[in-house]
Design an enzyme around this catalytic site. Structure first.
Site, PDB file in Angstrom:
ATOM      1  N   GLU A 151       0.828  -1.208   0.000  1.00  0.00           N
ATOM      2  CA  GLU A 151       0.000   0.000   0.000  1.00  0.00           C
ATOM      3  C   GLU A 151       0.866   1.264   0.000  1.00  0.00           C
ATOM      4  O   GLU A 151       0.618   2.217   0.735  1.00  0.00           O
ATOM      5  CB  GLU A 151      -0.952  -0.011   1.200  1.00  0.00           C
ATOM      6  CG  GLU A 151      -2.006  -1.112   1.111  1.00  0.00           C
ATOM      7  CD  GLU A 151      -3.029  -1.053   2.218  1.00  0.00           C
ATOM      8  OE1 GLU A 151      -4.225  -1.188   1.923  1.00  0.00           O
ATOM      9  OE2 GLU A 151      -2.626  -0.869   3.382  1.00  0.00           O
ATOM     10  N   GLU A 202      -6.702  -7.477  -1.072  1.00  0.00           N
ATOM     11  CA  GLU A 202      -7.237  -7.472   0.283  1.00  0.00           C
ATOM     12  C   GLU A 202      -8.735  -7.200   0.198  1.00  0.00           C
ATOM     13  O   GLU A 202      -9.158  -6.056   0.031  1.00  0.00           O
ATOM     14  CB  GLU A 202      -6.559  -6.413   1.162  1.00  0.00           C
ATOM     15  CG  GLU A 202      -5.115  -6.709   1.482  1.00  0.00           C
ATOM     16  CD  GLU A 202      -4.522  -5.731   2.504  1.00  0.00           C
ATOM     17  OE1 GLU A 202      -5.308  -5.007   3.165  1.00  0.00           O
ATOM     18  OE2 GLU A 202      -3.295  -5.687   2.624  1.00  0.00           O
TER      19      GLU A 202
END
Length: 580
Positions: free
Chosen positions: A157, A233
């Site tokens: 991320e 995710e």
């Protein structure tokens, strides 16, 4: 060569159409004896892959000292996944977030002059030294070498943090130079700035989200039109902070979002499919408007609960997956037995001040420094000095405490100072002066966002009526060896609320079973069973019980030690159901 590849948006494995249906499980949040049970349940839900982060601080807790044994035996975990019949996705990036202490970074990095998560050569050299030890644990298990690992992540991320493309390329290169020749990927939120910051040339981009799959995938296609779609995710549950309500998401809502992902032809990774536990002092924290530490449980309201039980969400997901692929004909593994062992009384106790010398290491310091400066990563730190008197109607201010301090004057408790409530404490110093002791708890380092640099202890000093206080004795208390507690040093001289260690024992006939520890009436602290740090409890909730996996117990006598910061509660109670 067996390898993941693609044609257009069709993923291929060894040239044949393939869709990743993966579930996230972190081997370092589960006792090794239960890895196979959890992996078999993941497969039974319909997954063909298991995904795991790798936490740097688990494997290099002290610089140059590496650990790949027990709960840190990642090679064994990956091999076991293959035995069960699962492929593996590994996310070994130096930073992982994961609601884990410091986002996976080891605390000793905070003593180095460097910038994290960028192309700073000083930082990259530390990552390289770590990878020199870690990657050889993984390369024999790459699919190109006959193993189950089909993909690896280069950073986590990153678009939510920075935009250093040279750093992303360096992260890619570090893996490739060490023999990683499987598909490399990034994962980011499905927003323009996150994708722009997190994507890098030659690396497959994936997205993270919990709902609105088509919107997320449409945004990804704007940046990567000719590659398979994947939600790396899929947030089908959530984690908890202290002082909050327990987070849940309905099975129906999560299943509907899963159906939207799979109907699009995309791959998916459930985050989490099995959360596990933040044992010890390893929970992370968030810092938005204020500091928010994560609780001990990482149940995540996942399909497989913290203690490994099959939940309604498991069956809802399995039904959706069954619409798109053939499910395994193997039976779903049964839940493991649980035991209600009842109540046990405290046998003996010792106040912290009476055993402090036995459990701590002493340092002399002109100013109070953060715990990292004394070589301490986790636990508690006691800062002590003498204040001259008389000083009537004074005010004591701890300047920027990280994270929660108990303050004592002549060993009498006079107040609490919390990072999220940085009040001053009124004090009266008698003519002869007074001893000042400040016990600071590290409640978990920030794991996400711009506040990532999070040193613990007293970070800027202590002031009395605006005047900085100098010359301190500092005692570090990592509590790594609970056997050092000197219960035979107990005295009755200390009065009022006092931090103390309490010892009890649980006797078990026959084979131990999973159980859940309740601490009714206790305020805040840490529990050890047979030397194993179960984690933190706190009366503010939401978590009311601590998961005790059977493998840390034994037939016969089990030693329980509770380090309670305020006052003793009722008898310790072992039940067969949790309260999260």
């Amino acid at each position: 060569m067996t390898q993941l590849s693609w044609e257009g948006q069709q993923m291929l494995l060894n040239g044949e159409p393939f869709r990743i249906i993966s579930g996230a499980m972190h081997y370092w949040r589960v006792v090794p004896e239960y890895w196979e049970d959890r992996l078999r349940k993941i497969k039974a839900m319909g997954c063909n892959t298991v995904e795991t982060y790798i936490a740097w601080n688990v494997h290099e807790p002290k610089e140059g000292q590496f650990n790949f044994k027990g709960m840190a035996d990642v090679s064994r975990f990956v091999a076991l996944a293959k035995e069960v019949g699962l492929y593996v996705i590994v996310r070994p990036a130096s930073y992982i977030c994961a609601e884990w202490e410091f986002g996976g970074f080891p605390a000793w990095l905070l003593n180095e002059e460097m910038e994290l998560r960028c192309n700073d050569p000083r930082y990259l050299s530390k990552v390289e030294a770590y990878y020199d030890q870690l990657i050889p644990e993984l390369t024999p298990h790459l699919i190109t070498n006959g193993g189950p690992i089909i993909a690896m992540q280069i950073e986590n991320e990153y678009g939510s943090y920075g935009n250093d493309k040279a750093y992303l390329q360096a992260s890619k290169q570090m893996l490739e130079e060490r023999g990683v020749d499987v598909l490399l990927f990034t994962s980011d939120g499905p927003q323009d700035d996150m994708l722009q910051g997190g994507m890098t040339e030659g690396v497959w981009a994936t997205v993270n989200f919990g709902s609105r799959a088509n919107d997320a995938f449409d945004k990804l296609l704007e940046y990567q039109p000719d590659a398979p779609l994947m939600c790396m995710e899929f947030w089908n549950g959530w984690f908890d902070h202290w002082h909050e309500e327990h987070h849940t998401r309905s099975a129906q809502s999560a299943a509907e979002s899963l159906d939207e992902i799979l109907a699009r032809g995309a791959s998916v990774n459930f985050y989490m499919v099995h959360g596990g536990t933040n044992f010890g002092f390893m929970n992370g924290a968030n810092h938005g408007e204020r500091f928010e530490p994560t609780v001990t449980s990482y149940d995540y309201d996942a399909a497989i609960s913290e203690c490994g039980d099959i939940t309604p969400k498991f069956h809802a997901f399995r039904d959706v997956i069954g619409k798109y692929t053939t499910l395994s004909e193997e039976p779903i593994p049964a839940n493991l037995p649980k035991a209600a062992y009842g109540a046990v009384d405290v046998k003996r106790s010792v106040k912290l001040f009476d055993t402090l010398a036995a459990i701590s290491e002493e340092h002399q310091s002109v100013t109070p420094e953060p715990m990292e400066a004394y070589g301490q990563a986790f636990g508690f730190t006691m800062y002590s000095t003498t204040i001259t008197g008389p000083r009537p109607e004074s005010h004591l201010k701890i300047q920027d405490v990280h994270d929660r301090a108990l303050v004592f004057l002549d060993k009498k408790f006079i107040g609490v100072v919390e990072r999220w409530n940085p009040t001053s404490i009124p004090v009266v110093i008698p003519e002869g002066g007074a001893a000042l002791d400040i016990l600071v708890e590290n409640m978990g380092r920030v794991n996400y966002g711009p506040q990532l640099i999070d040193r613990k202890g007293i970070t800027h000093g202590v002031r009395l009526n605006g005047q900085f206080q100098f010359h301190w004795t500092v005692r570090t208390m990592p509590l790594e060896d609970i056997a050092q507690v000197a219960f035979d040093q107990a005295s009755s001289e200390l009065t009022g609320p006092q931090p103390a260690f309490y010892e009890a024992e649980l006797n078990i006939d026959g084979e131990p079973q999973d159980t859940f520890l309740y601490l009714d009436g206790w305020k805040k602290g840490v529990v050890f069973i047979n030397g194993f740090n179960l984690g933190r409890y706190w009366e503010v909730g939401p978590q009311k019980s601590l998961y005790v996996p059977a493998p840390i117990l034994k037939s016969g006598r089990n030693e329980i030690v509770v380090f309670e910061l305020h006052e003793q509660g009722e008898a310790l109670r072992f039940e067969d159901v949790p309260e999260l």
